[in-house]
Design an enzyme around this catalytic site. Structure first.
Site, PDB file in Angstrom:
ATOM      1  N   HIS A  95       0.874  -1.194   0.000  1.00  0.00           N
ATOM      2  CA  HIS A  95       0.000   0.000   0.000  1.00  0.00           C
ATOM      3  C   HIS A  95       0.904   1.235   0.000  1.00  0.00           C
ATOM      4  CE1 HIS A  95      -3.462   2.425   0.609  1.00  0.00           C
ATOM      5  NE2 HIS A  95      -3.765   2.158   1.859  1.00  0.00           N
ATOM      6  N   HIS A 141      -2.073  -2.499  -9.603  1.00  0.00           N
ATOM      7  CA  HIS A 141      -3.044  -1.866  -8.712  1.00  0.00           C
ATOM      8  C   HIS A 141      -4.295  -2.711  -8.690  1.00  0.00           C
ATOM      9  CE1 HIS A 141      -5.564   1.197  -6.886  1.00  0.00           C
ATOM     10  NE2 HIS A 141      -4.433   1.724  -6.484  1.00  0.00           N
ATOM     11  N   ASP A 145       2.882   5.559  -6.935  1.00  0.00           N
ATOM     12  CA  ASP A 145       4.109   5.520  -6.143  1.00  0.00           C
ATOM     13  C   ASP A 145       5.364   5.353  -6.976  1.00  0.00           C
ATOM     14  OD1 ASP A 145       2.960   5.887  -3.680  1.00  0.00           O
ATOM     15  OD2 ASP A 145       2.374   3.791  -3.533  1.00  0.00           O
TER      16      ASP A 145
HETATM   17  N1  ACO Z   1       5.156  -7.415  -9.940  1.00  0.00           N
HETATM   18  C1  ACO Z   1       4.996  -8.668 -10.420  1.00  0.00           C
HETATM   19  N2  ACO Z   1       3.814  -9.321 -10.469  1.00  0.00           N
HETATM   20  C2  ACO Z   1       2.743  -8.660 -10.002  1.00  0.00           C
HETATM   21  C3  ACO Z   1       2.825  -7.351  -9.491  1.00  0.00           C
HETATM   22  C4  ACO Z   1       4.082  -6.721  -9.471  1.00  0.00           C
HETATM   23  N3  ACO Z   1       4.216  -5.479  -8.985  1.00  0.00           N
HETATM   24  N4  ACO Z   1       1.599  -6.942  -9.099  1.00  0.00           N
HETATM   25  C5  ACO Z   1       0.770  -7.963  -9.355  1.00  0.00           C
HETATM   26  N5  ACO Z   1       1.458  -8.995  -9.903  1.00  0.00           N
HETATM   27  C6  ACO Z   1       0.881 -10.274 -10.377  1.00  0.00           C
HETATM   28  C7  ACO Z   1       0.524 -11.165  -9.214  1.00  0.00           C
HETATM   29  O1  ACO Z   1       1.576 -12.057  -8.897  1.00  0.00           O
HETATM   30  C8  ACO Z   1      -0.702 -11.895  -9.739  1.00  0.00           C
HETATM   31  O2  ACO Z   1      -0.257 -12.923 -10.601  1.00  0.00           O
HETATM   32  P1  ACO Z   1      -1.134 -14.268 -10.751  1.00  0.00           P
HETATM   33  O3  ACO Z   1      -2.432 -13.853 -11.355  1.00  0.00           O
HETATM   34  O4  ACO Z   1      -0.294 -15.118 -11.672  1.00  0.00           O
HETATM   35  O5  ACO Z   1      -1.265 -14.827  -9.382  1.00  0.00           O
HETATM   36  C9  ACO Z   1      -1.386 -10.853 -10.626  1.00  0.00           C
HETATM   37  O6  ACO Z   1      -0.347  -9.948 -11.039  1.00  0.00           O
HETATM   38  C10 ACO Z   1      -2.479 -10.065  -9.913  1.00  0.00           C
HETATM   39  O7  ACO Z   1      -1.891  -9.517  -8.737  1.00  0.00           O
HETATM   40  P2  ACO Z   1      -2.596  -9.517  -7.329  1.00  0.00           P
HETATM   41  O8  ACO Z   1      -1.564  -9.410  -6.268  1.00  0.00           O
HETATM   42  O9  ACO Z   1      -3.573 -10.651  -7.257  1.00  0.00           O
HETATM   43  O10 ACO Z   1      -3.393  -8.177  -7.434  1.00  0.00           O
HETATM   44  P3  ACO Z   1      -3.944  -7.368  -6.246  1.00  0.00           P
HETATM   45  O11 ACO Z   1      -4.995  -6.513  -6.810  1.00  0.00           O
HETATM   46  O12 ACO Z   1      -4.283  -8.247  -5.097  1.00  0.00           O
HETATM   47  O13 ACO Z   1      -2.672  -6.508  -5.764  1.00  0.00           O
HETATM   48  C11 ACO Z   1      -1.067  -4.789  -5.575  1.00  0.00           C
HETATM   49  C12 ACO Z   1      -2.442  -5.202  -6.140  1.00  0.00           C
HETATM   50  C13 ACO Z   1      -0.982  -5.163  -4.102  1.00  0.00           C
HETATM   51  C14 ACO Z   1      -0.918  -3.281  -5.683  1.00  0.00           C
HETATM   52  C15 ACO Z   1       0.030  -5.498  -6.368  1.00  0.00           C
HETATM   53  O14 ACO Z   1      -0.058  -5.162  -7.733  1.00  0.00           O
HETATM   54  C16 ACO Z   1       1.439  -5.209  -5.838  1.00  0.00           C
HETATM   55  O15 ACO Z   1       1.880  -5.857  -4.878  1.00  0.00           O
HETATM   56  N6  ACO Z   1       2.161  -4.199  -6.427  1.00  0.00           N
HETATM   57  C17 ACO Z   1       3.457  -3.801  -5.936  1.00  0.00           C
HETATM   58  C18 ACO Z   1       3.305  -2.934  -4.715  1.00  0.00           C
HETATM   59  C19 ACO Z   1       2.782  -1.553  -5.037  1.00  0.00           C
HETATM   60  O16 ACO Z   1       3.226  -0.874  -5.950  1.00  0.00           O
HETATM   61  N7  ACO Z   1       1.811  -1.110  -4.227  1.00  0.00           N
HETATM   62  C20 ACO Z   1       1.251   0.253  -4.337  1.00  0.00           C
HETATM   63  C21 ACO Z   1      -0.179   0.201  -4.704  1.00  0.00           C
HETATM   64  S1  ACO Z   1      -0.759   1.833  -5.019  1.00  0.00           S
HETATM   65  C22 ACO Z   1      -1.072   2.454  -3.491  1.00  0.00           C
HETATM   66  O17 ACO Z   1      -1.301   1.791  -2.520  1.00  0.00           O
HETATM   67  C23 ACO Z   1      -1.032   3.902  -3.423  1.00  0.00           C
END
Ligand code: ACO
Length: 456
Positions: free
Chosen positions: A278, A319, A376
Site C-alpha cells: 500500500h 493496482h 508511487d
Molecule cells: N510485480 C509482479 N507481479 C505482479 C505485481 C508486481 N508489482 N503486481 C501484481 N502482480 C501479479 C501477481 O503475482 C498476480 O499474478 P497471478 O495472477 O499469476 O497470481 C497478478 O499480477 C495479480 O496480482 P494480485 O496481487 O492478485 O493483485 P492485487 O490486486 O491483489 O494486488 C497490488 C495489487 C498489491 C498493488 C500489487 O499489484 C502489488 O503488490 N504491487 C506492488 C506494490 C505496489 O506498488 N503497491 C502500491 C499500490 S498503489 C497504493 O497503494 C497507493
C-alpha cells in the site's frame, strides 16, 4: 457551508438477481442497488438469514462495504474523481486546502468558505508541548511511520473534548485538528531523526509551505521557500488525498465502526498504510531502483518479478483497481520531471525508472496482467529530489491521505446503514473434539522448531 451539497447515502433498488443452489434447487431473490456511476451492487444483507450461507470474498475484490459519495474510480478508464471532479483538473487548478474542503464538505468552497476553512486549520497546527516530549521516547533511528503511528494514537489521550463522537461539533473539531497537526507531526518525526529542534508552524505559510519549513528549516538560518517545490508538494498531497475504500481507509472505517476515538482510528489507518503493498510502496520503489542500480540489470529484475517462486515484485507496478493506467502516475511523472529540472538534478534513477517502465510495459507478463506504474512509481523521485530520505515517503503519503480517512469517517455518521464491521469466515478447522489430558499426549525428544508453524 451547505450540507445539502452532499448527496444522501441512498441507492435505489432497480432490479433483482436470483441465486439458485443447484444441488437443492433452492432459490433466493436479492435486490440490485443502483450506483450513480460504476457497477451496481447486489444487496446480500439478508442472504445469510434467508439461505444460512455466507458469501466468500477474500480481499473484498467483489464486495462493496458501504455506500459512499466521496471518490469514484473507474479502473478500466484510468479515471479518478473527487466528488465528481477529475483528479487531473484538481492537480492542475486546485490546491490542497481546497481539495480537503471538497472531500470533507462535498463541494468546492467559495472564497469566504475557503478562507474560513484555511483559518481554522491554521489555528490548530501546533501540538501540545507534552506531545513534543513524547517523541523523546523513540530511538533516533526509529522509522518515522512508527513515530507517527505512536504520536497520532497518543493524540487520543490529549483531546478528551473531541472524543464525544455523537456531537457533530466535536467531530468537526477532531477532524480539523487532525488535518492541521499532521504536517507538524510528520515534520517532527523527521527533525527528531536528525537531532534537530522542532520548528514551530507559522501562520503566514500555506499548508505545503508549513510542511516544508517544519521539515527543512534550521534555527540558525532563514528558510528560503522555492515556489516550484511548494507546488509539487501541494500537488503530491492532492494526488494522495483520497482513493475510496483502499486498505487504510477501510481500516479507519472498520476501527471507527466500533465507535473508537477518531485519533486512534487515524493511527490504525497509518498502520495499514505503512505496508509495502500500500503506502509503503513509494519507499520500496526507491529501494528497488537503488538495488537494480544499472539499466543492464533491468531484465534480471523483471524476470525475478515474473518468477512465481521469487517473492520479488516490481514495486510501483500494479493496482487492485487500475487496470489500464493510474491517472495519478501521469501527473506525478510530469511533476517529477519539473522538479528535477528546477533543481538541476540529474538523477540516474529517473532514467532507470523510465527504462524499467518501458521494458515492463512491453513484456507479455505485465501486459497480460494489466500491470502499469501506479502513483508511487514516480513520487519517490520527487521526494528524494527535495531532500527527503526514503523512510519519509510514506509519512508524506499519510499527511495527504489524512483528509480522505476523515472524510470517510465523517460520512459513516450520515450513513443510516452503517454498522460495526464484522466479516464472516468459512471455518475449515477441526470440528468439535474432547480435551486430551497432558498425560495422554505422548512425548517428543527433539527440540521444537516453532518456525515451521509460521511458514506460508
Ligand atoms: N510485480 C509482479 N507481479 C505482479 C505485481 C508486481 N508489482 N503486481 C501484481 N502482480 C501479479 C501477481 O503475482 C498476480 O499474478 P497471478 O495472477 O499469476 O497470481 C497478478 O499480477 C495479480 O496480482 P494480485 O496481487 O492478485 O493483485 P492485487 O490486486 O491483489 O494486488 C497490488 C495489487 C498489491 C498493488 C500489487 O499489484 C502489488 O503488490 N504491487 C506492488 C506494490 C505496489 O506498488 N503497491 C502500491 C499500490 S498503489 C497504493 O497503494 C497507493
Amino acid at each position: 457551508m451547505n450540507p445539502k451539497n452532499i448527496p444522501k447515502l441512498e441507492s435505489e433498488v432497480i432490479d433483482q438477481v436470483s441465486i439458485r443452489r443447484k444441488g437443492t434447487q433452492e432459490e433466493w431473490q436479492v435486490d440490485v442497488r443502483k450506483a450513480s456511476i460504476g457497477p451496481d451492487s447486489i444487496d446480500i444483507r439478508s442472504f445469510y438469514s434467508d439461505s444460512k450461507m455466507f458469501t466468500w470474498d477474500p480481499g473484498f475484490t467483489s464486495t462493496a462495504s458501504c455506500t459512499s459519495a466521496i471518490t469514484y474510480i473507474d479502473g478500466a478508464k484510468g479515471q479518478l474523481l473527487y466528488r465528481g471532479y477529475p483528479i487531473e483538473q484538481l492537480a492542475a487548478h486546485s490546491d490542497y486546502m481546497e481539495t480537503c474542503y471538497l472531500l470533507l464538505y462535498g463541494s468546492l468552497p467559495n472564497p469566504e468558505e475557503k478562507q474560513q476553512f484555511v483559518d481554522d486549520i491554521t489555528n490548530h497546527t501546533l501540538i501540545h508541548t507534552q506531545l513534543e516530549i513524547f517523541y523523546r521516547g523513540f530511538m533516533r533511528g526509529a522509522h518515522p511511520m512508527a513515530i507517527m503511528n505512536g504520536v497520532v494514537g497518543a493524540l487520543s489521550a490529549f483531546y478528551h473534548d473531541s472524543t464525544d463522537i455523537n456531537d457533530p461539533e466535536q467531530r468537526r473539531l477532531a477532524a480539523h485538528r487532525m488535518i492541521a497537526k499532521m504536517p507538524t507531526i510528520a515534520a517532527y518525526a523527521f527533525q527528531y531523526a536528525n537531532g534537530m529542534a522542532f520548528p514551530a508552524p507559522k501562520n503566514k505559510y500555506s499548508y505545503a509551505e508549513n510542511l516544508l519549513q517544519m521539515m527543512f528549516s534550521v534555527k540558525s538560518e532563514k528558510y528560503e521557500m522555492n515556489p516550484k517545490i511548494v507546488k509539487a508538494i501541494d500537488r503530491f498531497l492532492i494526488l494522495h488525498a483520497d482513493h475510496e475504500q483502499n486498505a487504510s481507509t477501510s481500516t479507519v472505517r472498520l476501527a471507527a465502526s466500533s465507535g473508537a476515538n477518531p485519533f486512534a482510528c487515524i493511527a490504525a489507518g497509518i498502520a495499514s498504510l505503512w505496508g509495502p503493498a500500500h503506502g509503503g510502496a513509494n519507499e520500496a520503489v526507491l529501494r528497488m531502483l537503488n538495488e537494480i542500480g544499472n539499466k543492464k540489470n533491468i531484465t534480471k529484475y523483471v524476470d525475478k518479478a515474473k518468477d512465481k517462486k521469487d517473492p520479488f515484485r516490481l514495486m510501483g507496478f500494479g493496482h487492485r483497481v487500475y487496470k489500464n493506467f493510474d491517472p495519478r502516475a501521469n501527473v506525478m511523472r510530469d511533476s517529477a520531471y519539473e522538479i528535477l529540472e528546477e533543481l538541476g538534478i540529474n538523477d540516474p534513477r529517473m532514467e532507470l525508472a523510465m527504462e524499467l517502465e518501458q521494458i515492463a510495459l512491453k513484456d507479455d507478463y505485465f501486459v497480460e496482467k494489466n500491470l502499469y506504474p501506479n502513483v508511487d512509481f514516480y513520487s519517490g523521485i520527487i521526494l528524494s529530489a527535495i531532500g527527503l530520505p526514503t523512510n519519509m515517503f510514506t509519512p508524506m503519503f499519510a499527511v495527504g491521505r489524512t483528509v480522505g480517512w476523515l472524510a470517510h469517517w465523517k460520512e459513516m455518521f450520515t450513513d443510516p446503514d452503517s454498522k460495526i464491521g464484522r466479516p464472516r469466515q468459512i471455518y475449515v478447522g477441526e470440528t468439535e473434539r474432547d480435551y486430551v489430558p497432558m498425560k495422554d499426549r505422548g512425548h517428543t525428544n527433539r527440540p521444537l522448531l516453532f518456525t515451521k508453524f509460521w511458514q506460508r
